[in-house]
Structure formats: C-alpha cells, structure tokens
Design a protein around this motif. Structure first.
Motif, PDB file in Angstrom:
ATOM      1  N   LEU A 175       0.853  -1.184   0.000  1.00 31.30           N
ATOM      2  CA  LEU A 175       0.000   0.000   0.000  1.00 31.30           C
ATOM      3  C   LEU A 175       0.888   1.234   0.000  1.00 31.30           C
ATOM      4  N   SER A 176       0.372   2.319  -0.577  1.00 31.17           N
ATOM      5  CA  SER A 176       1.152   3.555  -0.580  1.00 31.17           C
ATOM      6  C   SER A 176       0.262   4.732  -0.228  1.00 31.17           C
ATOM      7  N   VAL A 177       0.910   5.801   0.197  1.00 32.32           N
ATOM      8  CA  VAL A 177       0.192   7.012   0.594  1.00 32.32           C
ATOM      9  C   VAL A 177       1.080   8.213   0.294  1.00 32.32           C
ATOM     10  N   VAL A 178       0.463   9.320  -0.064  1.00 35.11           N
ATOM     11  CA  VAL A 178       1.202  10.547  -0.346  1.00 35.11           C
ATOM     12  C   VAL A 178       1.441  11.302   0.953  1.00 35.11           C
ATOM     13  N   ASP A 179       2.623  11.914   1.072  1.00 30.90           N
ATOM     14  CA  ASP A 179       3.038  12.452   2.367  1.00 30.90           C
ATOM     15  C   ASP A 179       2.481  13.824   2.721  1.00 30.90           C
ATOM     16  N   PHE A 180       1.482  14.336   1.974  1.00 29.89           N
ATOM     17  CA  PHE A 180       0.932  15.630   2.403  1.00 29.89           C
ATOM     18  C   PHE A 180      -0.229  15.474   3.377  1.00 29.89           C
ATOM     19  N   LEU A 181      -0.588  14.231   3.713  1.00 30.62           N
ATOM     20  CA  LEU A 181      -1.612  14.020   4.732  1.00 30.62           C
ATOM     21  C   LEU A 181      -1.128  14.531   6.085  1.00 30.62           C
ATOM     22  N   SER A 182      -2.058  14.834   6.958  1.00 30.55           N
ATOM     23  CA  SER A 182      -1.695  15.237   8.314  1.00 30.55           C
ATOM     24  C   SER A 182      -1.024  14.065   9.022  1.00 30.55           C
ATOM     25  N   SER A 183      -0.280  14.363  10.060  1.00 31.33           N
ATOM     26  CA  SER A 183       0.402  13.302  10.801  1.00 31.33           C
ATOM     27  C   SER A 183      -0.609  12.324  11.401  1.00 31.33           C
ATOM     28  N   GLU A 184      -1.780  12.833  11.789  1.00 30.18           N
ATOM     29  CA  GLU A 184      -2.817  11.968  12.353  1.00 30.18           C
ATOM     30  C   GLU A 184      -3.361  11.016  11.290  1.00 30.18           C
ATOM     31  N   ASP A 185      -3.655  11.547  10.101  1.00 30.53           N
ATOM     32  CA  ASP A 185      -4.172  10.703   9.031  1.00 30.53           C
ATOM     33  C   ASP A 185      -3.111   9.722   8.533  1.00 30.53           C
ATOM     34  N   MET A 186      -1.866  10.179   8.529  1.00 34.91           N
ATOM     35  CA  MET A 186      -0.781   9.294   8.113  1.00 34.91           C
ATOM     36  C   MET A 186      -0.674   8.101   9.067  1.00 34.91           C
ATOM     37  N   GLN A 187      -0.813   8.371  10.364  1.00 33.56           N
ATOM     38  CA  GLN A 187      -0.755   7.285  11.347  1.00 33.56           C
ATOM     39  C   GLN A 187      -1.926   6.324  11.161  1.00 33.56           C
ATOM     40  N   LYS A 188      -3.100   6.858  10.851  1.00 33.59           N
ATOM     41  CA  LYS A 188      -4.263   5.999  10.603  1.00 33.59           C
ATOM     42  C   LYS A 188      -4.022   5.097   9.390  1.00 33.59           C
ATOM     43  N   CYS A 189      -3.371   5.646   8.362  1.00 32.42           N
ATOM     44  CA  CYS A 189      -3.051   4.835   7.180  1.00 32.42           C
ATOM     45  C   CYS A 189      -2.061   3.732   7.548  1.00 32.42           C
ATOM     46  N   LYS A 190      -1.109   4.061   8.388  1.00 31.10           N
ATOM     47  CA  LYS A 190      -0.155   3.049   8.845  1.00 31.10           C
ATOM     48  C   LYS A 190      -0.868   1.958   9.630  1.00 31.10           C
ATOM     49  N   ASP A 191      -1.856   2.354  10.445  1.00 30.12           N
ATOM     50  CA  ASP A 191      -2.617   1.377  11.224  1.00 30.12           C
ATOM     51  C   ASP A 191      -3.424   0.455  10.308  1.00 30.12           C
ATOM     52  N   ILE A 192      -4.002   1.024   9.249  1.00 28.45           N
ATOM     53  CA  ILE A 192      -4.764   0.214   8.287  1.00 28.45           C
ATOM     54  C   ILE A 192      -3.845  -0.781   7.600  1.00 28.45           C
ATOM     55  N   ALA A 193      -2.690  -0.319   7.149  1.00 29.39           N
ATOM     56  CA  ALA A 193      -1.739  -1.204   6.476  1.00 29.39           C
ATOM     57  C   ALA A 193      -1.289  -2.326   7.402  1.00 29.39           C
ATOM     58  N   GLN A 194      -1.046  -1.979   8.667  1.00 30.65           N
ATOM     59  CA  GLN A 194      -0.628  -2.987   9.642  1.00 30.65           C
ATOM     60  C   GLN A 194      -1.740  -4.000   9.880  1.00 30.65           C
ATOM     61  N   ALA A 195      -2.979  -3.529   9.976  1.00 30.77           N
ATOM     62  CA  ALA A 195      -4.109  -4.435  10.202  1.00 30.77           C
ATOM     63  C   ALA A 195      -4.312  -5.380   9.014  1.00 30.77           C
ATOM     64  N   LEU A 196      -4.044  -4.867   7.805  1.00 31.18           N
ATOM     65  CA  LEU A 196      -4.172  -5.690   6.600  1.00 31.18           C
ATOM     66  C   LEU A 196      -2.917  -6.518   6.341  1.00 31.18           C
ATOM     67  N   GLU A 197      -1.882  -6.282   7.151  1.00 32.74           N
ATOM     68  CA  GLU A 197      -0.602  -6.993   7.048  1.00 32.74           C
ATOM     69  C   GLU A 197       0.115  -6.697   5.735  1.00 32.74           C
ATOM     70  N   PHE A 198       0.123  -5.397   5.363  1.00 36.18           N
ATOM     71  CA  PHE A 198       0.848  -4.952   4.183  1.00 36.18           C
ATOM     72  C   PHE A 198       1.871  -3.900   4.581  1.00 36.18           C
ATOM     73  N   PRO A 199       3.001  -3.851   3.883  1.00 35.08           N
ATOM     74  CA  PRO A 199       3.900  -2.720   4.080  1.00 35.08           C
ATOM     75  C   PRO A 199       3.270  -1.454   3.510  1.00 35.08           C
ATOM     76  N   LEU A 200       3.631  -0.312   4.061  1.00 36.02           N
ATOM     77  CA  LEU A 200       3.119   0.977   3.585  1.00 36.02           C
ATOM     78  C   LEU A 200       4.281   1.813   3.077  1.00 36.02           C
ATOM     79  N   LYS A 201       4.219   2.212   1.827  1.00 35.93           N
ATOM     80  CA  LYS A 201       5.232   3.077   1.228  1.00 35.93           C
ATOM     81  C   LYS A 201       4.724   4.505   1.225  1.00 35.93           C
ATOM     82  N   VAL A 202       5.547   5.442   1.674  1.00 36.53           N
ATOM     83  CA  VAL A 202       5.180   6.860   1.668  1.00 36.53           C
ATOM     84  C   VAL A 202       5.785   7.502   0.417  1.00 36.53           C
ATOM     85  N   ARG A 203       4.913   8.036  -0.445  1.00 38.48           N
ATOM     86  CA  ARG A 203       5.337   8.711  -1.667  1.00 38.48           C
ATOM     87  C   ARG A 203       5.404  10.210  -1.413  1.00 38.48           C
TER      88      ARG A 203
END
Length: 206
Positions: A175-203
C-alpha cells in the motif's frame, strides 16, 4: 510551427521499464502528478493521442529489448492501468511467455474491481508479480474529498477489499500514501496497512 511530440508508451524510469497504456482514470486526485509534470523518466510525452492496442504496445517495447534485462516492468503512466485491463493482461502474459520477463508490477489505485464489475484478483495469479496500491487516505470520506472517485463513497472499501483479495494471488502487495496528509491521518493509514498486514510506502508529493 512547433514540432509534434510523439506520445510515449514504453519509457525508462530509474532502472525499470514502464508502460503507459491508458490515460483513463476513475479518479481526479488532488495530488496527481500528471497535473504538474509533462512526463516522467525518458518519456517525451505521456499524454496519449488514443488508447494503444496490444500490437502498438508491443511495437513500443521493441526498442528496449532485451526486455528480460530489466529488473521489472511496471504498468504505470498517466492513467489507471486497470482502466485498460484486458490489454494490460494480454501484454503482461506476452512479457512473461515471449519475452522472458520475470517481474511485472502494476501501480494501481485499487479500483479495478469496480471498473470491471467483478473480483479480478484470481485472474492476476501467475501473471502479475507485484501490486502497489494507492491507499492515500484513512477513510472513505477523506478519500472521496482527495481523490474524487467516480464511484463515490464506495471506492475506499473497494480498495481495501481488493488488497485483501490480491494477497492470495499476487506475491507482493504494497500500500502507498502521499506524504501531504496530516500526521494523524498518516498514522491511521499506517494502522490500516498494519491491520491488513501490508507494508506501507510513503510517496513524496512534489
């Protein structure tokens, strides 16, 4: 009169070979690079005059032979590869069977199931080696406001469903995410990736 720049189908970026097979996309993302960059890598112009067919794509690959010399071939251009799904799969099979390519990656927004109207993950087995899926938001409302998908609020859940399904058929899913999200939203994306058991790449958004 200005010279006409021929649209690029195949192009090199870093050490990989990329394929720009469509400009169609069901999203209109706020951060889309095609709104700010005319091209990427050694491409002259990624805006296609028309949708290329199988033969045209194969012809564009010929100047980059031997194709099995590249560490990977990536479906990624100024559109969503799953918007030209049948052509993408035909070309991917040719790359595997006729060109000896070992690793094929697709960079996707993860909405292929909604585009085609069926679950596509089983069809990817043995053809696609890696998926990089753009998550880009922590929830449906944020995704809708940032990416403006034509499928509306159903898009975000469809991405997560596709990712979970793809895990059973594609060797590598990120999974990937663009880094202009807020730090809170970025952490939520990391939590989703962890729950789905996928690595998260920050673009990085440029």
């Amino acid at each position: 009169m200005a010279a006409t720049i021929t649209p690029s189908i195949a192009y090199r970026y870093k050490d990989a070979l990329y394929l720009n097979i469509t400009n169609q996309c069901p999203c209109d993302c706020t951060f889309c690079l095609r709104d700010t960059l005319p091209s990427i890598g050694d491409a002259d112009n990624l805006w296609l005059d028309c949708e290329p067919g199988f033969d045209q794509i194969i012809a564009s690959l010929k100047k980059y032979e031997p194709l099995d010399a590249y560490p990977e071939i990536v479906f990624c251009g100024f559109g969503e590869p799953f918007s030209s799904y049948e052509t993408m799969m035909d070309v991917a099979r040719w790359l595997k069977e006729s060109a000896g390519v070992k690793h094929i990656r697709v960079n996707t927004n993860g909405l292929g199931d909604l585009i085609e109207g069926r679950s596509l993950a089983p069809e990817l087995a043995g053809v696609i080696d890696e998926l990089s899926i753009s998550l880009n938001a922590p929830d449906a409302a944020t995704y809708d406001s940032l990416c403006h998908p034509e499928f509306g609020m159903s898009a975000f859940d469809a991405i997560c469903t596709f990712a979970r399904s793809a895990k059973d058929y594609v060797p590598t899913v990120t999974l990937s995410v663009v880094d202009f999200l807020s730090s809170e939203d970025m952490q939520k994306c990391k939590d989703i990736a962890q729950a789905l058991e996928f690595p998260l790449k920050v673009r990085h958004f440029a």
